[in-house]
Design a protein around this motif. Structure first.
Motif, short mmCIF file in Angstrom:
data_model
loop_
_atom_site.label_atom_id
_atom_site.label_comp_id
_atom_site.label_asym_id
_atom_site.label_seq_id
_atom_site.Cartn_x
_atom_site.Cartn_y
_atom_site.Cartn_z
N GLU A 101 4.12 13.69 -9.02
CA GLU A 101 3.27 12.43 -8.22
C GLU A 101 3.85 12.03 -7.22
O GLU A 101 3.09 11.75 -6.18
CB GLU A 101 3.68 11.24 -9.36
CG GLU A 101 2.72 11.75 -10.69
CD GLU A 101 2.94 10.39 -11.64
OE1 GLU A 101 3.53 9.42 -11.37
OE2 GLU A 101 2.30 10.58 -12.93
N GLU A 102 5.26 12.09 -6.73
CA GLU A 102 5.69 11.77 -5.64
C GLU A 102 5.21 12.73 -4.45
O GLU A 102 4.85 12.32 -3.36
CB GLU A 102 7.22 11.67 -5.66
CG GLU A 102 7.84 10.57 -6.48
CD GLU A 102 9.38 10.82 -6.60
OE1 GLU A 102 9.95 11.75 -6.17
OE2 GLU A 102 9.73 10.02 -7.25
N SER A 110 1.61 12.05 -3.47
CA SER A 110 1.71 10.90 -2.85
C SER A 110 1.91 11.13 -1.45
O SER A 110 1.30 10.62 -0.58
CB SER A 110 2.49 9.78 -3.50
OG SER A 110 2.17 8.44 -2.81
N LYS A 111 2.95 11.75 -1.07
CA LYS A 111 3.30 11.96 0.30
C LYS A 111 2.28 12.85 0.91
O LYS A 111 1.86 12.68 2.27
CB LYS A 111 4.58 12.68 0.32
CG LYS A 111 5.63 12.00 -0.16
CD LYS A 111 7.14 12.75 -0.07
CE LYS A 111 8.16 11.99 -0.63
NZ LYS A 111 9.54 12.66 -0.83
N SER A 122 -0.78 10.92 1.76
CA SER A 122 -0.33 9.78 2.76
C SER A 122 -0.48 10.31 4.25
O SER A 122 -1.12 10.07 5.18
CB SER A 122 1.17 9.27 2.44
OG SER A 122 1.39 8.47 3.49
N LYS A 159 -4.62 6.68 -2.07
CA LYS A 159 -4.35 7.16 -3.39
C LYS A 159 -5.13 6.28 -4.51
O LYS A 159 -5.29 6.84 -5.66
CB LYS A 159 -2.84 7.08 -3.78
CG LYS A 159 -2.24 5.98 -3.91
CD LYS A 159 -0.67 6.03 -4.09
CE LYS A 159 0.01 4.78 -4.06
NZ LYS A 159 1.28 4.78 -4.25
N HIS A 160 -5.68 5.10 -4.17
CA HIS A 160 -6.47 4.52 -5.20
C HIS A 160 -7.79 4.80 -5.32
O HIS A 160 -8.51 4.37 -6.07
CB HIS A 160 -6.32 2.89 -4.71
CG HIS A 160 -5.09 2.12 -4.46
ND1 HIS A 160 -4.36 2.12 -5.64
CD2 HIS A 160 -4.27 2.03 -3.55
CE1 HIS A 160 -3.28 1.74 -5.30
NE2 HIS A 160 -3.05 1.53 -3.87
#
Length: 75
Positions: A58-59, A62-63, A66, A72-73
């Protein structure tokens, strides 16, 4: 990976443990560790490994999102 294919789970667990000392955040190694633990019927030990792996994935996602400018929403 070959040790997992050969179902040599005990040896795979040991080798992955050694590699994780060098690369503790390596998600692939964590997945191999969980695979080996499950294959060795050490399911309870695999649960926290899979939990940390999920967080790591997940991290990473997310990176990447980004950096690509993806909200991400939206997903």
């Amino acid at each position: 990976q070959d040790l997992l294919t050969q179902k040599n789970y005990a040896k795979a667990i040991e080798l992955v443990k050694l590699e994780l000392r060098k690369r503790p955040k390596d998600v692939r190694l964590r997945l191999q560790q969980a695979d080996a633990l499950i294959g060795a019927n050490r399911n309870r030990e695999a649960i926290p490994v899979l939990s940390t792996t999920n967080t790591s994935i997940e991290e990473i996602a997310s990176k990447v999102m980004s950096k690509l400018g993806i909200d991400k929403h939206l997903y």
